[in-house]
Design an enzyme around this catalytic site. Structure first.
Site, PDB file in Angstrom:
ATOM      1  CE1 TYR A 128     -12.575 -14.014  13.235  1.00  0.00           C
ATOM      2  CE2 TYR A 128     -11.172 -12.808  11.690  1.00  0.00           C
ATOM      3  CZ  TYR A 128     -11.428 -13.500  12.844  1.00  0.00           C
ATOM      4  OH  TYR A 128     -10.463 -13.631  13.800  1.00  0.00           O
ATOM      5  CB  CYS A 129     -19.224 -12.161  12.133  1.00  0.00           C
ATOM      6  SG  CYS A 129     -19.987 -13.329  11.055  1.00  0.00           S
ATOM      7  CB  ALA A 130     -19.576 -15.871  15.284  1.00  0.00           C
TER       8      ALA A 130
END
Length: 74
Positions: free
Chosen positions: A26-28
């Site tokens: 996952y990212c932001a």
């Protein structure tokens, strides 16, 4: 609104289940799935999952699920 646990279970089901997930990061704002077989994923159902802001297919077997700033809850 459904709990983050309910939403997480729904997302996992709609990507074809845990056995179809090759990798998850996952990212932001997004959950980034690499799937063994994207044809097992129901992208329309993902789009209609509460708390999902959007779905972006990536490459051959990738799917990004846009969750917004609270992505780590899922």
């Amino acid at each position: 609104m459904p709990s983050s646990t309910d939403t997480s279970r729904s997302i996992l089901k709609e990507v074809g289940g845990a056995d179809n997930v090759a990798n998850l990061t996952y990212c932001a704002t997004r959950l980034r799935f690499q799937l063994h077989d994207r044809s097992q994923a129901d992208l329309d159902a993902l789009e209609n999952t509460p708390q999902v802001l959007g779905v972006v297919p990536q490459g051959g077997d990738g799917v990004q699920v846009v969750m917004g700033g609270g992505v780590a809850e899922f």
